[in-house]
Write an enzyme that holds these catalytic residues in place. Sequence first.
Site, PDB file in Angstrom:
ATOM      1  CG  HIS A 257      17.340 -35.039 -37.004  1.00 44.04           C
ATOM      2  ND1 HIS A 257      17.866 -36.410 -36.935  1.00 44.04           N
ATOM      3  CD2 HIS A 257      16.821 -34.781 -38.072  1.00 44.04           C
ATOM      4  CE1 HIS A 257      17.394 -36.771 -38.173  1.00 44.04           C
ATOM      5  NE2 HIS A 257      17.015 -35.776 -38.922  1.00 44.04           N
ATOM      6  CD  GLU A 284      13.714 -32.508 -39.088  1.00 46.10           C
ATOM      7  OE1 GLU A 284      13.500 -32.946 -40.249  1.00 46.10           O
ATOM      8  OE2 GLU A 284      13.953 -33.571 -38.121  1.00 46.10           O
ATOM      9  CG  ASP A 286      10.743 -36.426 -40.654  1.00 49.75           C
ATOM     10  OD1 ASP A 286      11.711 -35.879 -41.515  1.00 49.75           O
ATOM     11  OD2 ASP A 286      10.993 -37.022 -39.671  1.00 49.75           O
ATOM     12  CG  HIS A 299      12.581 -40.272 -40.819  1.00 51.66           C
ATOM     13  ND1 HIS A 299      13.089 -41.365 -41.304  1.00 51.66           N
ATOM     14  CD2 HIS A 299      13.105 -39.357 -41.248  1.00 51.66           C
ATOM     15  CE1 HIS A 299      14.114 -40.936 -42.224  1.00 51.66           C
ATOM     16  NE2 HIS A 299      14.268 -39.803 -42.229  1.00 51.66           N
ATOM     17  CD  GLU A 359      12.627 -34.039 -44.417  1.00 49.54           C
ATOM     18  OE1 GLU A 359      12.690 -34.758 -45.108  1.00 49.54           O
ATOM     19  OE2 GLU A 359      13.250 -34.097 -43.247  1.00 49.54           O
TER      20      GLU A 359
END
Length: 646
Positions: A257, A284, A286, A299, A359
């Site tokens: 993450h 992962e 953003d 993020h 993401e």
Amino acid sequence: MPITHTPARSRRATMLGAAVLAAAVLPLTIAAAAPENVPENASATAAAPAATAPQPGDVVVDEDFSSGRLPDGWTTVEGQWAVSGGRLYGTSTSSGQQSRITFGRHLADFRFEATARFETAADAARWTALGLDVPADGAVPWSIATMRTGTTAANGIEFAQRTAANAWNVTDTGSAPAAAGTGRDVKVAVEVHGGTARWFFDGREVLRTTRVQRSADGGQALLVNGAKVAFDDVRITALAPGGYLRPAGSPLTVIAHRGASSAAPENTLASDEVARRAGAEWIENDVQPSKDGIPHVLHDDTVNRTTNGTGAIRGLTAAQLAALDAGSWFAPQYAGARIPTLAAQLDDLRTRGGKLLLEIKGAHTRDEVARIVQDIRDHGMTDRVFVQSFEVDALRHVRDLAPELPRGLLRSTLDADPVAISAELGLAAYNPSDAALSARPGVIADLHKAGVALMVWTVDAANRWQSLEAAGVDGVITNRPAELVGWNSAFLQRPAPQPPAAPTVRITGIADGATLDRAQTPLAGAAATGADTTVLSLDGTPLADGTALDLRTLPAGPHMLRAEATGAGGKATASTAFTVAVTPTGLAHVILTSKADDNAVATLTTMLAHGHWKQIAQWADNQAGRGIPAAAAKTVVADANTLAGR
């Protein structure tokens, strides 16, 4: 591979070293690190699929060597290869000889399985391998999945490459839970999806990699080094692209993450590197645009929390963002870390290895999504990027602009019908929060039936990893990838689950072949193990376990007791044959317990004492239903006639 090679860092060592890495070297070493042997874009270099390309599930190779000769299309490149007794034997006479035989065809996604048995080996380091991408002529470079005879060694299982310079590059090492040794059949398999692969030993995953070197046309092969190996049941099955569903015998997929955000500043190349070295399969991050439309990895919608600057990311230019320190807030040693552009992150992944779960953060216009897609394509990373978002419109834009990119829908609460929205958006994964999934765990089976994986966020506790693994979740997004990799390693060391034992059952109370008279009252029963249910029957009629058999009412002659036990391991049956014999003692017992009136009992017993069988039969028949109950009279008549006929 020769034991003199420099071994790749083991997964376990990588996990233990992650904490050290987090405190030391990363900001200064990332840019200068040597690239891995990872193709820029396997899909871009691959030959265009033929019109007859195999469909997922098609068996491309299925060979049991029953023909007694080498199959058509199998090419001996080096060493000795021959078929004998329904097996293919490959022999390498020295550690320097890489005996190999090639076959099959180029496939991006496939499962390669075989039964292998070492007949002889020079030492425990000698090996055999499944060739995952090998030219038909066997020339370098090629990629293999290796098994030594000493499979329990730290490098007993490997993924490796023979480079264009004819040298070894061992990318991943691990161990199996049992030794292959010699003279033992081992069922081996490797599932390959592009540059990603999983190694299975006797049905259990033992190693995985994201660094299989792929070519445009390499097929499959078998290899032997310093040993003689017998092969059987070689099968190549085409698979669907992706491989996001967790195969049986595999642990959870590890998704870091925001990188390894518990050990390094989130969404930086430093946190990506810690995650990669820890063994995470996916990173992962953003993405959202700067004021001038350049996709950046961040993020929050502002830079306030994770940099030394202030302001909304959409209000700052790429040049302004590049000047910010994104590492000091986390720890002094990360001073100077930057907010990466998406392009920089893709370059890092392309050269150093790893896959990106990207993401799209917040609402994006179609043009903004198009810029993200352009960056992914320009860097040749369409086969190593998975796009997810909470924004349905963003996923629709990705579907329209880049249908080749797999998509996942993030959810804080479950949709009324997760399967339906997955179908509508063409999702490869449905990615709920742990809390949302805990409220309705039944959706896991529904989504899997539809071919949709579940990647659950954000879970850092081992007890939840255990629950999610048991529930069938495919991947976990975690701030602690090194710990989850370690937990997975422990998972792989658990004893393999054993199939339920077959139940057993036996008849109790009556010996098989026994002869009984009517004066006896045996207890009929069944003793079972491993059974959920046990059914006992007499001559086909169900009977309660432990029933006292009333032999006064059974016909004379043979009878059968049968028991059937059913459990998770199957069914078991047992039977006992016995005979009800006609004897004077048995007849006397029937008369005395028949509830006949006193006169009938006295008369019958007097005749029985003198052996007047015919008279007993005639008198009992005359008194049936009057002095003697009808059922008892029927038995008396039958048995007396039998005794009279002896």
